[in-house]
Design a protein around this motif. Structure first.
Motif, short mmCIF file in Angstrom:
data_model
loop_
_atom_site.label_atom_id
_atom_site.label_comp_id
_atom_site.label_asym_id
_atom_site.label_seq_id
_atom_site.Cartn_x
_atom_site.Cartn_y
_atom_site.Cartn_z
N HIS A 277 0.73 -1.18 -0.05
CA HIS A 277 -0.13 0.06 0.13
C HIS A 277 0.83 1.29 0.16
O HIS A 277 0.26 2.46 -0.09
CB HIS A 277 -0.96 -0.12 1.40
CG HIS A 277 -2.13 0.97 1.04
ND1 HIS A 277 -2.89 0.87 -0.13
CD2 HIS A 277 -2.64 1.97 1.67
CE1 HIS A 277 -3.86 1.54 -0.02
NE2 HIS A 277 -3.68 2.58 1.10
N ASP A 280 0.51 3.30 -3.10
CA ASP A 280 -1.10 3.58 -3.36
C ASP A 280 -1.62 4.57 -2.14
O ASP A 280 -2.81 5.24 -2.60
CB ASP A 280 -1.76 2.22 -2.99
CG ASP A 280 -1.91 1.61 -4.65
OD1 ASP A 280 -1.41 2.23 -5.32
OD2 ASP A 280 -2.15 0.35 -4.48
N ARG A 281 -1.12 4.80 -1.10
CA ARG A 281 -1.54 5.78 -0.10
C ARG A 281 -1.63 7.26 -0.82
O ARG A 281 -2.60 8.04 -0.61
CB ARG A 281 -0.33 6.01 1.02
CG ARG A 281 -0.83 5.69 2.31
CD ARG A 281 0.52 5.85 3.07
NE ARG A 281 0.52 4.51 4.02
CZ ARG A 281 -0.41 4.03 4.78
NH1 ARG A 281 -1.50 5.07 5.13
NH2 ARG A 281 0.01 3.01 5.33
N VAL A 282 -0.85 7.52 -1.72
CA VAL A 282 -0.89 8.64 -2.51
C VAL A 282 -1.66 8.56 -3.87
O VAL A 282 -2.56 9.31 -4.16
CB VAL A 282 0.55 9.24 -2.78
CG1 VAL A 282 0.58 10.68 -3.62
CG2 VAL A 282 1.36 9.38 -1.59
N TRP B 10 -9.27 0.08 7.39
CA TRP B 10 -8.52 -0.85 8.22
C TRP B 10 -9.20 -1.49 9.25
O TRP B 10 -8.63 -2.24 9.84
CB TRP B 10 -7.14 0.07 8.71
CG TRP B 10 -6.44 0.69 7.89
CD1 TRP B 10 -6.21 2.08 7.71
CD2 TRP B 10 -5.64 0.14 6.80
NE1 TRP B 10 -5.48 2.49 6.51
CE2 TRP B 10 -5.00 1.08 6.17
CE3 TRP B 10 -5.23 -1.22 6.44
CZ2 TRP B 10 -3.87 0.99 5.05
CZ3 TRP B 10 -4.39 -1.39 5.39
CH2 TRP B 10 -3.72 -0.29 4.72
N VAL B 42 -9.49 -1.01 2.77
CA VAL B 42 -8.23 -0.23 2.80
C VAL B 42 -8.47 0.94 2.43
O VAL B 42 -7.70 2.04 2.77
CB VAL B 42 -7.24 -1.07 1.61
CG1 VAL B 42 -6.17 0.08 1.51
CG2 VAL B 42 -7.07 -2.27 1.64
N ARG B 43 -9.44 1.47 1.63
CA ARG B 43 -9.80 2.75 1.54
C ARG B 43 -11.36 3.22 1.49
O ARG B 43 -12.02 2.35 0.67
CB ARG B 43 -9.15 3.49 0.20
CG ARG B 43 -8.67 4.69 0.44
CD ARG B 43 -8.12 5.32 -0.81
NE ARG B 43 -6.66 5.61 -0.83
CZ ARG B 43 -6.10 6.26 0.13
NH1 ARG B 43 -6.90 7.00 0.98
NH2 ARG B 43 -4.83 6.54 -0.06
N ILE B 51 -11.64 0.57 -1.81
CA ILE B 51 -10.42 -0.35 -2.15
C ILE B 51 -10.52 -1.49 -0.92
O ILE B 51 -10.54 -1.15 0.24
CB ILE B 51 -9.12 0.05 -2.19
CG1 ILE B 51 -9.01 0.90 -3.31
CG2 ILE B 51 -8.05 -0.95 -2.43
CD1 ILE B 51 -7.83 1.67 -3.57
N LYS B 58 -5.79 -6.85 -3.85
CA LYS B 58 -6.38 -5.46 -3.51
C LYS B 58 -7.38 -5.29 -4.68
O LYS B 58 -7.03 -5.26 -5.75
CB LYS B 58 -5.37 -4.38 -3.63
CG LYS B 58 -4.86 -3.84 -2.31
CD LYS B 58 -4.44 -2.47 -1.92
CE LYS B 58 -3.23 -2.22 -2.85
NZ LYS B 58 -2.35 -1.01 -2.45
#
Lengths: 680, 76
Positions: A277, A280-282, B10, B42-43, B51, B58
């Motif tokens: 990740h 992918d954070r950005v 998370w 994740v998102r 995500i 993913k």
């Protein structure tokens, strides 16, 4: 040369497993592309030889499973069942093993000699996961070859396994077998006893039973016909189409058994996810992700255009060659020298110059695809594209198309579902390219001064409305099919593999040389023909008489025959429209600028100040506006048409799109003219 | 039981059930979403696609797709 019979190998695998890398490694440049019969799905085939045996390799479309959900899935399973390939190679990704094995589970019910290519073991290892291919193979009943296809590791082992498999006659030794347990097994047996003797060949009872349990539309229909209504009614008591989750679960149980038996050590899922990740954070951030996306795309366009400019010195050569041909053929008939100087040389030169441009595009697209960034791009723009009824992946082709429609059409290769891709390809011509903006700003400034900005805004708004309407019509009536929401994998990032990018570039370039080149060169020649004959004067040429013939339509949008001729010639290259206007108003520099040289000479060979005065004297602002609208939304230029043909591989689609956009362009022109009459 | 789309980033959940038409069911189950599977969000912003980490992949899912997947929060 050998005399033995050619063996057929089918290559299957989920998207992003490195399937095409393996295909390219084995077949090199001995491959050709076409379409699957009756479908707009690309078919890639190639040949190679290994130890005196000739092989034909068929690259099946990338699919996640083998249900009748999409054209790709039906093609894949029909090919395996009906064409009986000698060997099937299934590619799985070791770093995403569980999910990529799902296709192998689906295939395990088809009786075909199978080899599993366990690709990307290096990526998995880096993430702390290791597998024993021997144990995995024993569990599945087939040979498993560990590979890093991008670095050529495991290719010779794969070839050896293929050779061995060809020599084996006992199919049971080499085909995968999934075993079922409990509920699923009981239901399968129940179904099997009811359909015994009714399954039409080439389908097998076991497989048909499983598909019935899954509620597979195609197989249900086939069985309904062959069983007759009474028996089907009886069967419907078990088969109610709601067991697909149960079947999927049984496949994953089988997979989990294979994975846990063959896995060496246990990975820590938390750190695995954290590792993946990082970027992918950005890149998938709702705000920063958009900045990253525009940055990447800007860079992509810059690189593509830089490659294109490498072809520029070559263009001076075209002018020289054109002049040279004229001098050389001076003594011959005038039409002959004009044909070479203004038609053939210019057309071929234009088509050649374009290939430099395309190399840049292919390298950029190949690179972005190879490193795995594109799904992130699609993710970031998905919400926006959904409004157009499209997938996030269509965003990149649209943006590239604003630079040049050809690039846009060719970069639709990043869209992996064929239905989405076809819709995207067919929509790209709506997006105004840089050549259109150049003409809009030139003519706009002459007639509207600072208000040109308003014209640009009106054009952009029209483009959006046009996109929405055309997209709706396409999806509603033409490219029908279920529109599914976003379910997209974000594969791990990979180090770019130069060889893979180069193969990608070369194969696509070859496809251009084969299909696109001649279309572009021919268009120039045809335009030349109509602009020259019958007497070598464009004002009395066939082109002019066609323009005059179009007067009834032209008068609806206030355009006289000269402007209509310019619209027709814009097909050769949009840039030509300006130089054509110059010529038909008697201030141009010769036919070569009509046939395409304008696209390559920066100023179009036109004295702009003189042209401006002439235009103001001859055209009303209303007509000018109508002309700009008609030109912006006119038929795509010949190169884009060639690209459309390359991508759809269908004359029907290409001709249909051309006809539709001709019509749309006239409508846009007529509406603009009448609006202008009201407003001005 | 709650829809997958209501998990926060998370948070971990376990798939309980999936609703939808057969085409969707077979597509989503092929990508690894089946009952008893552990998923990690994740998102997940208030809008747009999300995500999810499922099995070893993913996946980006549309919000309306994620609403069809029912999960229970995994309290460990």
């Amino acid at each position: 040369m050998n005399t033995t019979e050619q063996k057929t190998i089918a290559l299957a695998g989920q998207p992003n497993t490195g399937k095409s890398t393996i295909f390219n490694r084995l077949t090199g440049s001995n491959q050709h592309t076409g379409n699957w019969p009756g479908k707009t799905v690309e078919k890639k085939e190639g040949t190679f030889e290994y130890k005196d045996q000739a092989y034909q390799m068929v690259d099946l479309p990338g699919t996640y499973s083998l249900t009748a959900n999409s054209a790709e899935e039906i093609i894949t399973r029909d090919y395996i069942i009906k064409e009986n390939p000698d060997i099937l190679v299934v590619v799985v990704d070791a770093s995403q093993l569980e999910r990529t094995l799902y296709l192998a589970a689906g295939i395990s019910m088809l009786r075909v000699k199978t080899i599993v290519a366990l690709n990307m073991v290096d990526v998995a290892e880096k993430e702390g996961r290791q597998f024993s291919p021997e144990i995995m193979g024993k569990q599945m009943g087939v040979e498993v070859i560990p590979m890093v296809a991008s670095r050529n590791k495991g290719i010779s082992e794969l070839l050896e396994a293929i050779r061995e498999s060809v020599e084996t006659t006992n199919i049971n030794e080499k085909s995968a077998q999934q075993e079922f347990e409990g509920d699923v097994l009981a239901q399968l047996n129940d179904i099997k006893s009811q359909i015994k003797g009714f399954v039409p060949s080439p389908y097998r009872e076991e497989w048909a039973a499983l598909k019935l349990l899954e509620g597979d539309e195609e197989i249900c229909q086939i069985m309904q016909e062959s069983l007759g209504s009474d028996r089907w009614l009886e069967l419907s008591k078990i088969v109610n189409g709601n067991q697909s989750l149960l079947v999927a679960s049984s496949k994953y149980e089988w997979i989990q058994k294979i994975v846990s038996a063959s896995e060496i050590g246990t990975p820590n899922k938390k750190t695995l996810l954290a590792k993946r990740h990082k970027f992918d954070r950005v890149a998938t951030h709702p705000v920063w992700g958009i900045f990253v996306a525009f940055g990447v795309l800007l860079l992509a366009i810059v690189v593509a255009v830089s490659f294109g400019s490498l072809g520029m010195p070559f263009l001076h050569g075209v002018s020289l060659a054109s002049d040279g041909a004229r001098t050389l053929l001076e003594s011959g008939p005038e039409w002959l020298s004009s044909m070479f100087a203004d038609g053939i040389i210019v057309g071929v030169g234009l088509a050649f110059a374009l290939s430099f441009f395309l190399i840049g595009v292919f390298i950029v697209v190949g690179f972005l695809e190879d490193v795995g960034y594109l799904p992130r791009l699609a993710y970031v723009f998905d919400m926006f594209m959904q409004r157009l009824g499209l997938h996030g992946k269509s965003f990149m082709p649209f943006l590239m198309g604003a630079g040049c429609n050809i690039i846009g059409v060719l970069s639709t290769r990043v869209v992996d579902s064929w239905r989405q891709r076809l819709v995207t390809v067919l929509l790209i011509p709506i997006i105004p390219c840089y050549a259109v903006w150049a003409i809009v700003s030139f003519i706009g400034t002459i007639f509207f001064g600072v208000k040109t900005t308003l014209v640009v805004v009106a054009l952009l708004m029209t483009a959006v409305i046009h996109l929405v309407i055309t997209s709706f019509l396409l999806r509603r009536f033409i490219v029908k099919g279920k529109s599914t929401g976003l379910i997209m994998e974000l594969p791990p990032y990979h180090k770019p593999n130069l060889k893979a990018i180069w193969t990608y570039t070369w194969i696509n370039l070859k496809s251009y040389l084969k299909r696109g080149f001649s279309v572009i060169a021919l268009t120039s020649l045809i335009v030349w023909f109509f602009a020259y004959f019958p007497d070598g004067n464009i004002e009395t040429s066939f082109l002019a008489s066609t323009g005059k013939l179009l007067n009834p339509i032209g008068s609806l949008m206030g355009c006289d025959w000269r402007l209509m001729v310019a619209l027709i010639v814009a097909v050769a290259a949009k840039e030509s429209a300006l130089s054509t206007i110059a010529i038909v108003y008697g201030i141009g520099q010769g036919l070569s600028s009509v046939t395409g040289l304008a696209a390559v000479a920066p100023d179009g060979g036109v004295n702009h100040a003189v042209l401006a005065t002439t235009l103001i004297q001859n055209i009303s602002p209303e007509s000018a506006l109508a002309f700009l609208f008609a030109l912006t939304f006119s038929v795509p230029c010949s190169a884009t048409i060639a690209a459309l043909y390359m991508e759809t591989k269908s004359l029907k689609w290409t001709a249909g799109a051309a006809a539709y956009y001709t019509f749309a362009s006239l409508v846009a022109g007529i509406i603009a003219y009448h609006m202008a009459l009201l407003i001005f | 039981m709650l829809p997958l789309s209501s998990l926060k980033a998370w948070e971990v959940g376990v798939v309980v059930d999936i609703n939808g038409e057969p085409g969707f069911m077979s597509r989503i189950s092929a990508t690894g979403f089946i009952p008893n599977t552990e998923v990690t969000m994740v998102r997940n912003w208030k809008w747009g696609p999300l995500i999810v980490f499922v099995r070893d992949t993913k996946m980006a899912l549309g919000r309306s797709e994620a609403e069809k997947i029912m999960v229970r929060k995994n309290v460990k």
